[in-house]
Design an enzyme around this catalytic site. Structure first.
Site, mmCIF file in Angstrom:
data_model
loop_
_atom_site.group_PDB
_atom_site.id
_atom_site.type_symbol
_atom_site.label_atom_id
_atom_site.label_comp_id
_atom_site.label_asym_id
_atom_site.label_seq_id
_atom_site.Cartn_x
_atom_site.Cartn_y
_atom_site.Cartn_z
ATOM 1 N N GLY A 115 25.420 -1.518 18.746
ATOM 2 C CA GLY A 115 26.925 -1.346 19.320
ATOM 3 C C GLY A 115 27.890 -2.185 18.324
ATOM 4 O O GLY A 115 28.987 -1.652 18.049
ATOM 5 N N ASP A 134 17.032 -7.482 14.605
ATOM 6 C CA ASP A 134 16.692 -7.699 15.896
ATOM 7 C C ASP A 134 15.196 -8.126 15.869
ATOM 8 O O ASP A 134 14.184 -7.478 15.251
ATOM 9 C CB ASP A 134 16.904 -6.694 16.915
ATOM 10 C CG ASP A 134 17.100 -6.979 18.231
ATOM 11 O OD1 ASP A 134 18.141 -7.274 18.783
ATOM 12 O OD2 ASP A 134 15.918 -7.296 18.869
ATOM 13 N N CYS A 232 28.065 -12.654 26.752
ATOM 14 C CA CYS A 232 28.474 -11.963 27.641
ATOM 15 C C CYS A 232 28.147 -12.834 29.092
ATOM 16 O O CYS A 232 27.470 -12.254 30.033
ATOM 17 C CB CYS A 232 27.811 -10.481 28.090
ATOM 18 S SG CYS A 232 25.959 -10.453 27.933
#
Length: 461
Positions: A115, A134, A232
């Site tokens: 994203g 990643d 988050c």
């Protein structure tokens, strides 16, 4: 939903009188968002063709809300053409607020599923390099697909420990984004499974991981470069506490202000040991304050900006490498002019590498550069990734279907197409298949039949 008592106590202390308002947001539906790929289409042009109702996300210039209970944008042909990415609205903020410019060397440390990496790549406009990493190889595969759908070719997709990257990229990057693994407190409404994960591995567990990642990334940033750190979650140890740790270890870093929005809350200096008001420059996003989930952002610069330099390259020796003959023949149908020195051939596969890369031999990667295609016996077969990087006017042989044509979805399902009405006296060979002018993939024309070359793993089910 039932929240852990320990979490509620912490949020009560954090929010004070606002805590009941925060709790009430769990009774509200989650928000769905999409972000326009400005490397393929302008926001204004997208609004003209968007097939479903959208509402602007006020703090994201290319972001929109949609009703996820009424429409499924992931099955529309424009999604397969890479015109937009589906993303939770608050999660769009980190890549939006990192000021990436064409030509930058950019690292997304924890990039899957893509994203943020896709937005960073779109900002580069094909110049410079995006390195998307990643540690999870399985997640990195999804990351690679999303980057290729978006038409980003100046990229390396890696699956490595950030600490190993440091050996190759010391003080290499202009911009770094760390959307760090975290306890996920801001995602409880969106994904109830995050509550159980929080109970198993709470903030203290993740704070140690974050400190390791951010200090490794700090050593890969050029002097004068910028780093954006985000999570988050709400916990001070994972947010302001991690930034305070970085500043103690590397005092040359300074916190920068972030472009504001009326729903943004200031960072909380009271959650740090120093209580410095500098931490108020960081940003907290609470779901009871704006239409999105919870997030935290901090933008930092490493030392003073470097003096401006003339980016013109001095004339160097011309490369003696030549393009493979079959590739040259294929490129006669494009407007592209490739530098043979940037080609990397592995067996049959031909890659076009970004400029100014260090030696990356020994790194675990899924993709280095743009996969142009494969050199078969006496022919070149272009790749799906190349199709997504091309613009309609950059390739001579095009079959452009309106989105209403039922053959668009048949193409996306991998079917052979009858194109008698479109071909006329067209010559046989490779054709770029488009929907309303935006590439989907390749097909091979023979007579009045188009043999489907859409990548099997991407097909519409």
């Amino acid at each position: 939903m039932k929240l852990p008592d320990k979490f509620e106590e912490k949020m009560q202390a954090l929010l004070g009188d606002e805590f009941p308002e925060y709790l009430s947001c769990y009774d509200e539906p989650r928000y769905y968002g999409l972000r326009v790929n400005t490397n393929k289409i302008s926001v204004e042009d997208f609004k003209k063709i968007c097939p479903f109702e959208i509402t602007p996300i006020p703090w994201i210039e290319n972001g929109f809300y949609y009703d996820g209970d009424k429409v499924t944008p992931s099955r529309h042909p424009y999604y397969f053409a890479g015109l937009y990415y589906l993303q939770e609205p608050s999660a769009m903020t980190p890549a939006n607020r990192l000021p990436v410019e064409p030509g930058d060397k950019v690292l997304d440390v924890c990039a899957a599923p893509g994203g943020k990496a896709t937005e960073l790549g779109a900002k580069l406009k094909g110049e410079g390099v995006l390195i998307a990493n990643d540690i999870s190889n399985s997640r990195a595969k999804g990351l690679l697909k999303n980057i290729e759908v978006f038409g980003i070719g100046n990229v390396l997709v890696l699956s490595e420990e950030p600490g190993k990257l440091e050996d190759y990229f010391a003080e290499y990057f202009d911009k770094i984004l760390i959307d760090a693994p975290c306890s996920g407190e801001g995602m409880f409404r969106k994904d109830k499974k995050m509550v159980k994960a929080w109970e198993e591995h709470g903030p203290e567990f993740f704070a140690n991981i974050q400190k390791s990642i951010i200090t490794q990334a700090a050593r890969m940033l050029k002097p004068g470069g910028m780093l954006l750190y985000s999570t988050c979650t709400f916990d001070g140890r994972e947010n302001e506490g991690t930034i305070e740790y970085l500043l103690k270890k590397y005092p040359e870093f300074e916190i920068l202000g972030i472009k504001g929005y009326e729903g943004f809350e200031k960072g909380m200096p009271e959650l740090t040991a120093s209580k410095s008001e500098e931490f108020a420059k960081t940003v907290r996003i609470f779901p009871h304050k704006m239409k999105g989930e919870g997030h935290y952002l901090a933008l930092l610069r490493k030392g003073k900006p470097l003096p401006a330099t003339d980016k013109k390259l001095l004339p160097g020796k011309k490369s003696k490498k030549k393009l493979p003959e079959d590739l040259e023949v294929f490129l006669e149908d494009t407007t592209w002019e490739l530098d043979a020195a940037r080609l990397d051939v592995h067996g049959e596969r031909v890659y076009y590498m970004p400029e100014d890369l260090p030696d990356v031999c020994g790194i675990r990667f899924l993709r280095t550069g743009l996969l142009l295609g494969e050199l078969k016996k006496k022919r070149f077969e272009p790749s799906q990734a190349l199709a997504m990087c091309l613009k309609k006017d950059e390739y001579k042989k095009v079959l452009d279907f309106p989105v209403s044509d039922e053959r668009v979805k048949r193409y996306l399902k991998g079917e052979t197409l009858d194109v008698e009405d479109m071909t006329g006296s067209k010559e046989k060979g490779w054709y770029l298949v488009c929907v309303d002018g935006y590439p989907l993939g390749f097909g091979k024309l023979s007579g009045q039949t188009l043999k489907n070359k859409y990548l099997p793993g991407w097909r519409l089910c």
